[in-house]
Design a protein around this motif. Structure first.
Motif, PDB file in Angstrom:
ATOM      1  N   GLN A  53      33.551  30.438  41.775  1.00  0.00           N
ATOM      2  CA  GLN A  53      33.242  31.723  42.387  1.00  0.00           C
ATOM      3  C   GLN A  53      34.095  32.845  41.761  1.00  0.00           C
ATOM      4  OE1 GLN A  53      30.542  33.387  45.014  1.00  0.00           O
ATOM      5  NE2 GLN A  53      30.794  31.232  44.534  1.00  0.00           N
ATOM      6  N   ASP A  54      35.342  32.505  41.513  1.00  0.00           N
ATOM      7  CA  ASP A  54      36.226  33.493  40.892  1.00  0.00           C
ATOM      8  C   ASP A  54      35.825  33.761  39.445  1.00  0.00           C
ATOM      9  OD1 ASP A  54      37.630  33.639  43.274  1.00  0.00           O
ATOM     10  OD2 ASP A  54      39.131  32.155  42.670  1.00  0.00           O
ATOM     11  N   GLN A  75      32.817  36.060  39.349  1.00  0.00           N
ATOM     12  CA  GLN A  75      33.155  37.466  39.524  1.00  0.00           C
ATOM     13  C   GLN A  75      33.706  38.046  38.236  1.00  0.00           C
ATOM     14  OE1 GLN A  75      33.468  41.177  40.865  1.00  0.00           O
ATOM     15  NE2 GLN A  75      32.530  39.559  42.060  1.00  0.00           N
ATOM     16  N   GLN A  84      29.606  39.324  45.993  1.00  0.00           N
ATOM     17  CA  GLN A  84      29.822  39.437  44.544  1.00  0.00           C
ATOM     18  C   GLN A  84      29.481  40.844  44.028  1.00  0.00           C
ATOM     19  OE1 GLN A  84      31.013  37.488  42.086  1.00  0.00           O
ATOM     20  NE2 GLN A  84      31.380  35.587  43.211  1.00  0.00           N
TER      21      GLN A  84
END
Lengths: 389, 389, 389, 389
Positions: free
Chosen positions: B158-159, B162, B203
């Motif tokens: 997820q990081d 981004q 996001q």
């Protein structure tokens, strides 16, 4: 082969605490029938006495959540003191805006300002209770929505909800929090005003730092990857609490881990990975009811399920897993993951429990304690507690 | 009883435009079989020629979305000019990071920086295409995830996502946008990196004003109230585009409105109520494929379904509805709602179409046009376009 | 605490056999992409060689199912002899009526008699293969249905299906069986001709004693109680075989037990309770494919999952459970049930495996065997097997 | 363009009758709250009076179903005569084995013979009521199951159920029938003893010709193709009755056609195609309750929904459809199908209603009739009917 729980794991388990809900000790059921049982509490004091049994035999449940108005008393200081004598504290205050005739078509979202104000005032009353009981968290489950397309203005309700929450939030002290629960469906059948984590997140993000999301494990569509949501809310800094329970198809408040134990494992893995275990931001709470099974033992089983699954999740070998992932070795990574899940931690936990002066087998210990027989004999007459009162 | 469409309704319908996807004209199928059909385009020019037929007969589909690399050409200016000659423009550019062996375990989320950079670079190439075709929107459907618990680090992905999106977003011009699609499942089966509107919203909110959410109507769990999400995204100012299609159980890219026409009606009611109809922020696009039905007629039927249902939604009597709601008259509100849905707008639309020099019955007009026979005769040899090329 | 597997349990485990599907060793994927891997078989002989590895390391997989036409060879006797040399036998023959252009709108249900006859003839060919390979079971997965309401006559198709099956059934020898699989959805999206166990049951009951139902664990709606269906089919004497696999949301052929291990446990408990374990009527088969994980190890893991879960199910204390049930002691019954599930049988199984001359850890043993490196080096050139060939 | 309903269609509509449930006129709600309304009946006579209003304004609802014990009276002959005076007849008798404390762990499936006998006796009492009221059908909804894996012996319960049903069936006269309802979930949460049509079919097929399946449209997993089941049960000669209602996610007894009107259309198309319309074998019944909407108008709306959708289904051009199907022209077949659905039959029905001396708009006619005001004024005091009494 004996599983060894490392000192680090035991230390983490030692800190673990699970809030139990006062309403689990009262009668509950379905829309078709509420079966009653002997020994059911008649008032909040008796509920707390029962909850204290859960803590006594497990060391895991030092806090009891209340539900207003079901747990309304004249003297909250007395209730707090009583809890303290029983070895537990009062935790989250849960509001209720779904059982007054005025709320048939909404409460915090109602088009009629008078009813909306009444619902807000109820929450202010809950904060008064928090002040008196020392509770930190106000939990709002928004049982509002509509049953038929066209019945309601979805957008206007969303805006009124934000406005209502602003008023409530403003009343909190700096040490208090608001947690907003979401739920996929029920009791409304067409639309629900806070149906998913995204809506809860958008609503609380607009309030401020002390507004968080409550994730009830039973409140998702079938097939939803709940551990993903746990990860995401921790990542966004907005996971305020868990309502643990389980379900097969619809929301039914079954014992946590009963329907899909592997899902509970995956959730706890994400809690640990995201730093949420034993973190003050993330309250672990049960939100269950026991329609056909015994209530106090049902709660004991529940907190043990959380503890056992936490132990399994703590056993996950993070280094080995990281290495397998870097190799894109899917089967190795999955095997490492499953190895923790399939490890039988129960004997080691029993031994550890005993070493701390707790019963190795809390279920048997409670059965032998005579408490159940005592309350069944004593609690005669009066009105058994249920969701209705 | 003849339905009258008011000048206001007709004016709204006149402005309506639905982007059609270039890939709807190529072959498609399931993992079990892709059936082929005579006359299928062999290159992007032929796809645009087919798409232009949809616009010619309906006046509703003036824009064609491209998919890179499926629609890669040497000379995008030539493609744009060709489109213009055919009476259509080039719209959204859709990226693809799911068909290269490197992307087996992720692309914009991949742990390996080399592969992640490759995926980012692909998106920069897509923006180059946008610059040359005059497209405004870059749409990202993230076909990434994992198949087994333990396989991937959900949080780290997820990081990284981004971070990847930041790089891509930074390359956009002030007139260009990024829209991020979410999808409940598939092609990954355990976890999907952007599985729900909340994740897409979180996001894109972290990116900036020109990053928006794409709502594909087929990408939700069963029972999800999709019109609620439409309402919420419009409320939050983040609804960037629709991918219209429908499904019964799983994502299958059926014709929009085919599986649950009433759901499409409810969605369009919320679009109108939230100001999203004919608003530049909200692109209407089809994302469908035609596995067993004829392709060009399949697209004609689809844009007509959107138009007809928009007309029904525009017929909703907002004043009467507001009054019934204020009275909490559930049945009256629902009846007003259903009345719009059950009104047969087709004769009035046919007449209006004719008044504008369009065929009353676009399906029959296409069948009579001889176009299908022509392409079946002409397009012999070569490789038919499909998802693979 | 070491788990002891009793002689009775070990005897049951010793008899256990799981058929593996030849197609698990070929490439597979989603409609979006089929990723390839080094060492993939190019023909049925290589598939059987790979399958034999699974048996070699586990002692659990002595039979290989074939799929026609994917496994068509000129000389089935040679294939049977090759299998025998490799230490395995040929099992269920799976037909395929979903990859010929003629079958776009149906096969055994097709309105056009020519196409229907072609589909019937394909099954007669499969029975010829059975005669030559010594296979007992013909398995029919009916990949037929429609995508749009109105497209097909549901009732007429059902009648034609029965007629087609009658013709096929009549061709079987007295020792051969027909098993009819059902599937909730896919590849058809609106209606499927055999969507549920009830339809399969009604169809095979009309055929005769040697027609049975195949239960694929991945082919049900979310929330379906699959073990209930297992119980019911055993009760009705019509459970012919299992296709084991698992899924989170849609059918995805994940490794059996990977998505919901507790569900697999419950299924095996019902198999044992209903007398279906190691019973000739009930074939255990895998129907999986390995899109992102290694294929041979994926199959080894799968048969081990079945074995481990069978061992857990065999541990269930039936007497104690009966007593708790008679007392209506829900929590005690559930605890007895969960106790078997949570018992870690893996160490005892590893020891038992070694005692029989098998590797304690089949996954590691395969990895160390050098087989994978050998096939990756040897199998260069040619066309890798996949669903297409 | 005015829709013309042919004499054949009008004749079919003229014969149509929908049974209404007595319990729809009492209060109902969710497990969280039952909201009350003014004018709610206090006894079965008042329920029948209300039901008669539905028939009076629609001509569609000449029969009222009873629920025992909710509708127990001392003198059934008097009740029958009262109904007759009101212009309606008494229809299906619905049994209830879910509200006695004895039934907490089962009724017709209970392990304890005493309780099982009590449940059987209740059904014999229901048949006594049928004898006295002239009812033909005994409907059994089996609200039995378990909440936790391990709690119950699924197989033994199934066998006991068959035994109980045999006893009940043996008591029926030659003119009476038993219809067995199935339900996916609720009020039991883990397993339900009759969860699907296959189980109901297997149970009633073992009883005899006068045992049939009841299909409740709200009792299926999401994504289930209900019209397929309608087709199959008609094909097998076992569709005994419909319980009409609708739901978005869980069973909630919403107004039939409210959640997915197109699904209702598809169901009615299969009823007609299978010869089930106005056939004595197939009873049309509502099984709904009105939690937030007005009750009598809710029933009027419901029977009108059935009538309107039947009219649409009767409009389906079977010849044109057959031709399109034979051509495998998916889009043409779907268009013919949708054309019937999208036709606005309401004006023609209103005119036809008036021609028969019925109100063109039954909802408005009821509102103007003064009946609601009268019962609200008259029915003061006493206990409002609900599921509890």
């Amino acid at each position: 082969m004996t599983t060894t729980l490392t000192p680090e794991i035991l230390s983490a388990l030692e800190q673990q605490a699970v809030e139990v809900p006062s309403w689990a000790y009262g009668n509950s059921g379905t829309r078709f029938k509420v079966f009653t049982t002997a020994g059911t509490p008649r008032d909040p004091f008796e509920k707390i006495a029962d909850a204290a049994q859960v803590h006594r035999h497990t060391g895991l449940a030092p806090v009891v959540a209340l539900h207003i108005p079901w747990d309304r008393v004249d003297d909250y200081a007395a209730l707090r003191d009583f809890a303290s004598e029983q070895g537990v504290a009062i935790g989250t205050i849960n509001s209720n805006t779904f059982q007054d005739d005025d709320y048939k078509f909404g409460a915090l979202t109602h088009e009629d300002d008078r009813i909306r104000r009444k619902a807000i005032d109820h929450h202010l009353e809950c904060i008064d209770v928090m002040d008196r009981t020392g509770s930190r968290d106000l939990k709002i489950w928004l049982a509002e929505g509509s049953n038929y397309p066209g019945q309601s203005d979805l957008r206007a309700r969303q805006d009124r909800l934000q406005d209502s929450l602003q008023t409530i939030y403003a009343r909190l002290s700096d040490e208090q929090r608001l947690v907003l629960e979401y739920k996929f469906f029920e009791p409304a059948f067409y639309h629900t005003d806070v149906p998913d984590w995204g809506t809860s997140y958008a609503q609380v993000a607009a309030l401020g730092d002390r507004a968080m999301v409550c994730l009830d494990t039973g409140h998702h569509a079938p097939g939803t990857n709940i551990e993903f949501i746990v990860m995401q809310l921790l990542r966004l800094g907005k996971l305020g609490s868990f309502d643990f329970n389980s379900r097969f198809y619809a929301d039914d408040d079954l014992i946590v881990g009963a329907a899909d134990p592997f899902q509970l494992f995956r959730i706890l893995v994400e809690v640990i990975r995201g730093g949420g275990l034993n973190h003050p931001d993330v309250t672990f709470m049960l939100d269950q009811c026991h329609n056909v099974e015994a209530k106090i033992p049902g709660q004991i089983r529940s907190v043990l399920n959380v503890q056992e699954m936490t132990a399994r999740a703590l056993l996950l070998d993070g280094e080995a897993l990281a290495a397998a992932r870097s190799d894109n070795d899917v089967l190795a990574a999955n095997e490492i993951f499953m190895d923790a899940f399939y490890t039988d931690v129960r004997p080691a936990l029993a031994a550890w429990r005993e070493s701390r002066g707790l019963p190795a087998d809390p279920m048997r210990a409670y059965a032998r304690s005579g408490y159940q027989q005592r309350i069944e004999a004593d609690r005669v007459g009066g009105t058994q507690a249920s969701w209705g009162a």
